[in-house]
Write a protein that holds these residues in place. Sequence first.
Motif, mmCIF file in Angstrom:
data_model
loop_
_atom_site.group_PDB
_atom_site.id
_atom_site.type_symbol
_atom_site.label_atom_id
_atom_site.label_comp_id
_atom_site.label_asym_id
_atom_site.label_seq_id
_atom_site.Cartn_x
_atom_site.Cartn_y
_atom_site.Cartn_z
ATOM 1 N N MET A 109 0.816 -1.193 0.000
ATOM 2 C CA MET A 109 0.000 0.000 0.000
ATOM 3 C C MET A 109 0.860 1.258 0.000
ATOM 4 O O MET A 109 0.458 2.259 -0.580
ATOM 5 N N ARG A 110 2.021 1.185 0.666
ATOM 6 C CA ARG A 110 2.901 2.355 0.680
ATOM 7 C C ARG A 110 3.285 2.774 -0.734
ATOM 8 O O ARG A 110 3.422 3.949 -1.018
ATOM 9 N N LYS A 111 3.452 1.786 -1.606
ATOM 10 C CA LYS A 111 3.811 2.062 -3.001
ATOM 11 C C LYS A 111 2.789 2.986 -3.655
ATOM 12 O O LYS A 111 3.103 3.762 -4.547
ATOM 13 N N HIS A 112 1.548 2.914 -3.200
ATOM 14 C CA HIS A 112 0.452 3.702 -3.769
ATOM 15 C C HIS A 112 0.062 4.879 -2.876
ATOM 16 O O HIS A 112 -0.991 5.480 -3.071
ATOM 17 N N ASP A 113 0.905 5.178 -1.876
ATOM 18 C CA ASP A 113 0.656 6.287 -0.960
ATOM 19 C C ASP A 113 -0.676 6.130 -0.227
ATOM 20 O O ASP A 113 -1.436 7.085 -0.069
ATOM 21 N N LEU A 114 -0.953 4.896 0.190
ATOM 22 C CA LEU A 114 -2.162 4.607 0.971
ATOM 23 C C LEU A 114 -1.762 4.004 2.305
ATOM 24 O O LEU A 114 -0.868 3.162 2.362
ATOM 25 N N ASN A 115 -2.453 4.412 3.363
ATOM 26 C CA ASN A 115 -2.277 3.704 4.630
ATOM 27 C C ASN A 115 -3.373 2.637 4.712
ATOM 28 O O ASN A 115 -4.310 2.637 3.897
ATOM 29 N N PRO A 116 -3.275 1.712 5.660
ATOM 30 C CA PRO A 116 -4.273 0.628 5.710
ATOM 31 C C PRO A 116 -5.722 1.104 5.823
ATOM 32 O O PRO A 116 -6.612 0.538 5.200
ATOM 33 N N THR A 117 -5.962 2.164 6.584
ATOM 34 C CA THR A 117 -7.336 2.651 6.742
ATOM 35 C C THR A 117 -7.850 3.259 5.443
ATOM 36 O O THR A 117 -9.005 3.045 5.061
ATOM 37 N N GLU A 118 -7.004 3.999 4.749
ATOM 38 C CA GLU A 118 -7.416 4.561 3.451
ATOM 39 C C GLU A 118 -7.759 3.441 2.478
ATOM 40 O O GLU A 118 -8.756 3.516 1.761
ATOM 41 N N PHE A 119 -6.950 2.405 2.472
ATOM 42 C CA PHE A 119 -7.209 1.249 1.613
ATOM 43 C C PHE A 119 -8.554 0.615 1.967
ATOM 44 O O PHE A 119 -9.361 0.306 1.085
ATOM 45 N N GLU A 120 -8.816 0.440 3.263
ATOM 46 C CA GLU A 120 -10.088 -0.157 3.684
ATOM 47 C C GLU A 120 -11.278 0.697 3.264
ATOM 48 O O GLU A 120 -12.301 0.162 2.835
ATOM 49 N N VAL A 121 -11.152 2.015 3.380
ATOM 50 C CA VAL A 121 -12.249 2.902 2.952
ATOM 51 C C VAL A 121 -12.518 2.717 1.466
ATOM 52 O O VAL A 121 -13.677 2.575 1.047
ATOM 53 N N LEU A 122 -11.469 2.685 0.664
ATOM 54 C CA LEU A 122 -11.661 2.479 -0.782
ATOM 55 C C LEU A 122 -12.337 1.134 -1.046
ATOM 56 O O LEU A 122 -13.231 1.044 -1.900
ATOM 57 N N MET A 123 -11.938 0.095 -0.334
ATOM 58 C CA MET A 123 -12.529 -1.231 -0.550
ATOM 59 C C MET A 123 -13.996 -1.264 -0.141
ATOM 60 O O MET A 123 -14.829 -1.862 -0.821
ATOM 61 N N ILE A 124 -14.336 -0.596 0.946
ATOM 62 C CA ILE A 124 -15.741 -0.539 1.375
ATOM 63 C C ILE A 124 -16.574 0.210 0.340
ATOM 64 O O ILE A 124 -17.645 -0.240 -0.050
ATOM 65 N N LEU A 125 -16.071 1.357 -0.103
ATOM 66 C CA LEU A 125 -16.808 2.119 -1.115
ATOM 67 C C LEU A 125 -16.922 1.347 -2.421
ATOM 68 O O LEU A 125 -17.921 1.439 -3.129
ATOM 69 N N ARG A 126 -15.906 0.564 -2.738
ATOM 70 C CA ARG A 126 -15.869 -0.192 -4.002
ATOM 71 C C ARG A 126 -16.761 -1.420 -3.954
ATOM 72 O O ARG A 126 -17.436 -1.745 -4.913
ATOM 73 N N THR A 127 -16.751 -2.118 -2.825
ATOM 74 C CA THR A 127 -17.450 -3.403 -2.755
ATOM 75 C C THR A 127 -18.770 -3.322 -2.001
ATOM 76 O O THR A 127 -19.818 -3.575 -2.576
ATOM 77 N N GLU A 128 -18.723 -2.967 -0.735
ATOM 78 C CA GLU A 128 -19.942 -2.978 0.081
ATOM 79 C C GLU A 128 -20.945 -1.927 -0.374
ATOM 80 O O GLU A 128 -22.142 -2.181 -0.416
ATOM 81 N N ALA A 129 -20.449 -0.733 -0.718
ATOM 82 C CA ALA A 129 -21.353 0.336 -1.147
ATOM 83 C C ALA A 129 -21.681 0.226 -2.629
ATOM 84 O O ALA A 129 -22.548 0.934 -3.118
ATOM 85 N N VAL A 177 -8.821 10.648 7.376
ATOM 86 C CA VAL A 177 -8.696 9.692 6.268
ATOM 87 C C VAL A 177 -9.417 10.223 5.034
ATOM 88 O O VAL A 177 -8.872 10.206 3.925
ATOM 89 N N LEU A 178 -10.631 10.712 5.217
ATOM 90 C CA LEU A 178 -11.402 11.218 4.078
ATOM 91 C C LEU A 178 -10.757 12.455 3.470
ATOM 92 O O LEU A 178 -10.735 12.616 2.247
ATOM 93 N N ARG A 179 -10.212 13.315 4.304
ATOM 94 C CA ARG A 179 -9.523 14.511 3.793
ATOM 95 C C ARG A 179 -8.335 14.086 2.920
ATOM 96 O O ARG A 179 -8.145 14.603 1.816
ATOM 97 N N SER A 180 -7.569 13.114 3.398
ATOM 98 C CA SER A 180 -6.417 12.621 2.644
ATOM 99 C C SER A 180 -6.839 11.999 1.314
ATOM 100 O O SER A 180 -6.252 12.288 0.265
ATOM 101 N N LEU A 181 -7.865 11.159 1.347
ATOM 102 C CA LEU A 181 -8.332 10.514 0.121
ATOM 103 C C LEU A 181 -8.889 11.530 -0.871
ATOM 104 O O LEU A 181 -8.704 11.405 -2.078
ATOM 105 N N GLU A 182 -9.548 12.559 -0.345
ATOM 106 C CA GLU A 182 -10.092 13.602 -1.227
ATOM 107 C C GLU A 182 -8.957 14.408 -1.862
ATOM 108 O O GLU A 182 -8.993 14.698 -3.062
ATOM 109 N N GLU A 183 -7.925 14.729 -1.083
ATOM 110 C CA GLU A 183 -6.776 15.462 -1.612
ATOM 111 C C GLU A 183 -6.074 14.653 -2.705
ATOM 112 O O GLU A 183 -5.526 15.228 -3.646
#
Length: 118
Positions: A1-21, A45-51
């Motif tokens: 995840m570091r390779k993509h500038d994501l921390n574990p929580t940011e990754f989990e948020v993306l996965m939830i939005l991608r799959t569960e939502a 986390v959301l501020r970082s993902l939005e940026e």
Amino acid sequence: MRKHDLNPTEFEVLMILRTEAEGKPMTPSMLYDALVISSGGMTQVLRSLEEKGLVTRPDGAEDKRSRPVAITEAGVALGDVALRQVEAEERRAFAETGLTRKELDTLLSLLVRYDGML
């Protein structure tokens, strides 16, 4: 995840939005309930993902906690790439355990069962 500038929580948020939502917007409170994270932590986390351009949060609501969060096409693409890499790393790590296929299947079924108890 570091390779993509994501921390574990940011990754989990993306996965939830991608799959569960299924690509539909969710409120921050729905996300922090799903991740068991504080509202302040979710805000960061959301501020970082939005940026990073991975989620959008339309303006308009007076209460920022109720502004919906939606994954962007860039978020979907990055999430998919990161997920494939995480899965490959997990396969490699499990292969190094020395467990047999049957033992790994048993472990997986127990982990899934445990996760369902949470």
